[in-house]
Design a protein around this motif. Structure first.
Motif, mmCIF file in Angstrom:
data_model
loop_
_atom_site.group_PDB
_atom_site.id
_atom_site.type_symbol
_atom_site.label_atom_id
_atom_site.label_comp_id
_atom_site.label_asym_id
_atom_site.label_seq_id
_atom_site.Cartn_x
_atom_site.Cartn_y
_atom_site.Cartn_z
ATOM 1 N N ARG A 253 1.157 4.057 -2.670
ATOM 2 C CA ARG A 253 0.936 5.472 -2.379
ATOM 3 C C ARG A 253 2.106 6.301 -2.917
ATOM 4 O O ARG A 253 1.925 7.341 -3.530
ATOM 5 C CB ARG A 253 0.787 5.653 -0.864
ATOM 6 C CG ARG A 253 -0.251 6.726 -0.555
ATOM 7 C CD ARG A 253 -0.462 6.862 0.918
ATOM 8 N NE ARG A 253 -1.129 5.713 1.512
ATOM 9 C CZ ARG A 253 -1.136 5.480 2.834
ATOM 10 N NH1 ARG A 253 -0.501 6.276 3.657
ATOM 11 N NH2 ARG A 253 -1.781 4.448 3.304
ATOM 12 N N HIS A 254 3.319 5.761 -2.668
ATOM 13 C CA HIS A 254 4.506 6.457 -3.189
ATOM 14 C C HIS A 254 4.431 6.587 -4.694
ATOM 15 O O HIS A 254 4.687 7.645 -5.265
ATOM 16 C CB HIS A 254 5.781 5.695 -2.796
ATOM 17 C CG HIS A 254 6.192 6.000 -1.399
ATOM 18 N ND1 HIS A 254 6.815 5.084 -0.585
ATOM 19 C CD2 HIS A 254 6.057 7.125 -0.662
ATOM 20 C CE1 HIS A 254 7.037 5.632 0.595
ATOM 21 N NE2 HIS A 254 6.577 6.861 0.575
ATOM 22 N N GLU B 89 0.835 -1.197 0.000
ATOM 23 C CA GLU B 89 0.000 0.000 0.000
ATOM 24 C C GLU B 89 0.875 1.253 0.000
ATOM 25 O O GLU B 89 0.648 2.204 -0.746
ATOM 26 C CB GLU B 89 -0.897 -0.039 1.257
ATOM 27 C CG GLU B 89 -1.837 1.121 1.408
ATOM 28 C CD GLU B 89 -2.859 1.159 0.293
ATOM 29 O OE1 GLU B 89 -3.177 0.102 -0.240
ATOM 30 O OE2 GLU B 89 -3.295 2.283 -0.046
ATOM 31 N N ARG C 210 1.843 6.493 -6.518
ATOM 32 C CA ARG C 210 0.790 7.432 -6.918
ATOM 33 C C ARG C 210 1.293 8.862 -6.791
ATOM 34 O O ARG C 210 1.079 9.690 -7.667
ATOM 35 C CB ARG C 210 -0.424 7.247 -6.033
ATOM 36 C CG ARG C 210 -1.317 6.191 -6.575
ATOM 37 C CD ARG C 210 -2.771 6.403 -6.120
ATOM 38 N NE ARG C 210 -3.467 5.155 -6.274
ATOM 39 C CZ ARG C 210 -4.069 4.495 -5.293
ATOM 40 N NH1 ARG C 210 -4.094 4.990 -4.094
ATOM 41 N NH2 ARG C 210 -4.670 3.358 -5.520
ATOM 42 N N ARG C 211 1.999 9.088 -5.642
ATOM 43 C CA ARG C 211 2.496 10.451 -5.427
ATOM 44 C C ARG C 211 3.495 10.812 -6.520
ATOM 45 O O ARG C 211 3.474 11.905 -7.072
ATOM 46 C CB ARG C 211 3.149 10.542 -4.043
ATOM 47 C CG ARG C 211 3.355 11.998 -3.632
ATOM 48 C CD ARG C 211 3.753 12.110 -2.191
ATOM 49 N NE ARG C 211 2.826 11.420 -1.310
ATOM 50 C CZ ARG C 211 3.164 10.892 -0.137
ATOM 51 N NH1 ARG C 211 4.414 10.924 0.267
ATOM 52 N NH2 ARG C 211 2.261 10.318 0.623
#
Ligand code: ADP
Length: 656
Positions: free
Chosen positions: A376-377, A372, A379-380
């Motif tokens: 998230r990384h 996850e 996505r960022r």
């Protein structure tokens, strides 16, 4: 050894340990008879067992005896339990009844007490009265036996209930984990969850194997073949799960393949076990499992310490611990390692199972958390990238807009400049046109003014000669010059007329034949002598401007005379064809050069070889213009070394 008197409070909360109180007779070669032993004929050979498990294998049978009595308030029936590893023959003989036959009681197994490594065997022990009695056990083909203890039925039942609670809780947890992981798998589309759900599925089945018979068939032991098959299924699922957990496919493809092969082997072994050969296949399956566990530990260590894959730190540590404990169990089962201290009826064991599953769940959760975080990384990062690209794009658009603005301004300035230039050009053009008009007017005026004196000179030159006498060469010369000058004037005037917008042809019906014949008139005798007329009989009625037609034909005839040697003949032919009157003018000159031919009808064009001959380059241009104004045409039919042939044609006048 003195008898042990059990009381009403014994064997309730925990078992009465008998290990210290048993005596053993080792029967090497297994020759002793039960009657003899039970009759006390070998009593002298019994000795205290001492510490450590009993080993009753390789032909040696063990006779174990212990003396029990009870207080009056204690129950008469008890459970004797012993823990055996791969038990062979184990039988309990009731206390010696004088004169009676020895009765052997086989050990019972309860599903809830079933152990992965050892097996609990239970026997009914009856203490009919408060007297002390010896009880005998015979063990053969049993490599390991210990944990001799006594339970009151009530205590035993409590124990069983507790165990059932733990096992059911454990099964519930396994089931819940399976469902949750299935949901996660559907949601997150990560097959790790599916693998874990598969492991939990096998765990649920294994639990069910223990708890379902305990509930339904009154403590009947489940089928061990089925249990073996389920164990194989769990091993297959675990192998695939571990391979997926540590991404063997990425880090060590060979290990991924091996794990798959191992899983397939286990499925096969499960099938063999189901077919009733569990006992035969289990040692092999156990050894292979040992190997696979060792490999898993090795791989986890390698990933962690050699490949520095820190993200596996948690799972690897837990996996190593869990795998290590499984390995110990397998080593013990195989008899390659002594069993640990006595495990009671197994509450702690059931708790360990629960703990084991929870640890597994933590491992998966940890992996999920990391995934996850990574997501998230990612996505960022993707968002940052997108933002950067957008900023770049905006900057580029701004730059482009600026550039466009500049070039628009330049364009506007250019448009203004061009417009100004155009206006200037218009003005220049206008003044040029005006100048040209004036020039034309002037030329027309001058030409017109030339005509009268020329006519006077021509008439004077004509009058020099006497009628009937050949004209003097001077008069001829004068006339030729006058003639040439007149033609020039005519051409200039015609050109002017044709280009004045107001031109109106002075059209009238006329006979082209007469027109051709009149061509001879202005010519001198020498020129006239060169001409040969070839006129088709009859009139050639056309409608046209006689002055302009005269100029056109004249130009053709003059060119023929001019561009061919003086001794050569010029032929003028008139014929009618296809509704047109055609006049062919043929000379025997040198012809027109091929590269000049396409241009001879252009205004002011003069052939490259005609510099010697006088001329303006207007003749053929006018000729062509006049022909077209009359609805006809003039064309060069042929021009080569033999000479040139021009054809002038205009429509014949149709009858009204
Ligand atoms: P120019 O005043 O030079 O005769 P024209 O318009 O009458 O002008 O003719 C254009 C050119 O065509 C001439 O300069 C000449 O080179 C060529 N030409 C016209 N007619 C003939 C001809 N019959 N034989 C050879 N060349 C000719």
């Amino acid at each position: 050894m003195s008898a042990w008197a059990v009381t009403a409070s014994d064997g309730l909360a925990e078992a009465v340990r008998l290990d210290e109180r048993i005596e053993v007779l080792r029967d090497a070669g297994s020759t002793l008879h039960a009657e003899d032993v039970l009759a006390g004929r070998h009593d002298a050979a019994f000795a205290p067992a001492g510490a450590g498990p009993l080993r009753c294998a390789d032909g040696t049978a063990c006779w174990v005896r212990f003396s029990l009595s009870r207080t009056p308030d204690a129950p008469a029936r008890w459970w004797l339990r012993l823990r055996a590893l791969r038990p062979g023959e184990v039988a309990l003989y009731a206390p010696r009844i004088p004169g009676g036959e020895p009765v052997a009681q086989e050990g019972r197994q309860f599903p809830l007490n079933w152990r992965f490594v050892s097996t609990d065997l239970f026997f009914n022990v009856d203490l009919p009265d408060s007297e002390a009695h010896y009880h005998y056990l015979r063990l053969a083909d049993t490599p390991h036996a210990d944990g001799f203890s006594l339970w009151q039925p009530l205590g035993f039942e409590r124990q069983q209930r507790q165990l059932a609670t733990y096992l059911n809780a454990s099964m519930g947890v396994a089931f819940a984990l399976m469902m949750v992981n299935l949901v996660f798998w559907r949601w997150l589309r990560d097959t790790l969850f599916l693998h874990f759900a598969f492991v939990m599925f096998a765990a649920v089945l294994l639990h069910a194997w223990q708890t379902v018979p305990a509930l339904a068939i009154d403590e009947q032991m489940g089928d061990l073949n089925l249990r073996g098959a389920l164990q194989c299924l769990l091993q297959a699922a675990t192998a695939l799960f571990v391979a997926r957990l540590f991404d063997y496919r990425v880090h060590a493809p060979w290990a991924a393949r091996t794990a798959k092969a191992y899983a397939a082997f286990n499925l096969l072994a499960g099938a063999v076990a189901l077919a009733g050969h569990q006992a035969a296949i289990e040692p092999w399956s156990a050894m292979l499992e040992l190997l696979s566990l060792a490999t898993a530990i090795g791989l986890a260590g390698w990933l962690l310490f050699v490949k520095q894959q820190r993200q596996y730190a948690w799972p690897a540590t837990l996996m190593m611990a869990l795998t290590f404990s499984s390995m110990l169990g397998r080593l013990q089962w195989l008899g390659w390692m002594p069993l640990g201290g006595d495990v009671t009826l197994g509450v702690s064991w059931a708790a360990a199972r629960l703990f084991y599953m929870l640890l597994l769940a933590i491992i998966v959760a940890d992996r999920t958390r990391r995934a996850e975080l990574e997501l998230r990384h990612a996505r960022r990062r993707a968002l940052d990238d997108a933002l950067r690209v957008e900023r770049e794009l905006e900057a580029r658009i701004a730059q482009r807009t600026r550039e466009l603005g500049t070039s628009n301004a330049q364009l506007a300035a250019e448009v203004v400049r061009r417009r100004e230039a155009e206006a200037g050009l218009q003005v220049a053009l206008e003044s040029e046109r005006r100048a040209l008009g004036q020039q034309r007017q002037f030329v027309a005026l001058v030409s017109h003014e030339f005509r009268t004196p020329l006519a006077v000179i021509d008439a004077a030159a004509q009058s020099i000669g006497l009628p009937g006498v050949e004209a003097s060469p001077r008069a001829v010369k004068i006339r030729r010059a006058v003639h040439r000058l007149a033609m020039l004037v005519d051409n200039c005037l015609a050109e002017e007329r044709l280009h004045a917008d107001r031109l109106k042809l002075r059209i009238e019906p006329l006979d082209l034949r007469t027109q051709v014949e009149d061509l001879l008139q202005p010519l001198g005798p020498a020129e006239r002598a060169r001409l040969r007329l070839d006129l088709q009989a009859g009139a050639a009625p056309v409608r046209g401007d006689p002055a302009l037609l005269d100029i056109a034909l004249h130009n053709l005839v003059q060119n023929a005379i001019k561009y061919s040697p003086p001794e050569r003949e010029v032929r003028i032919a008139l014929h009618l064809r296809g509704g047109e009157a055609c006049i062919d003018v043929e000379d025997q000159g040198g012809g027109i050069r091929a590269q000049d031919q396409p241009r001879i009808f252009e205004r002011f064009f003069r052939g490259t070889t005609s510099a010697k001959a006088s001329g303006t380059g207007l003749g053929l241009f006018l000729c062509d213009e006049i022909a077209r104004r009359h609805g006809g045409a003039v064309e060069l039919l042929r021009s080569d070394a033999r000479g040139s042939v021009f054809r002038f044609r205009i429509p014949l006048q149709t009858q009204p």
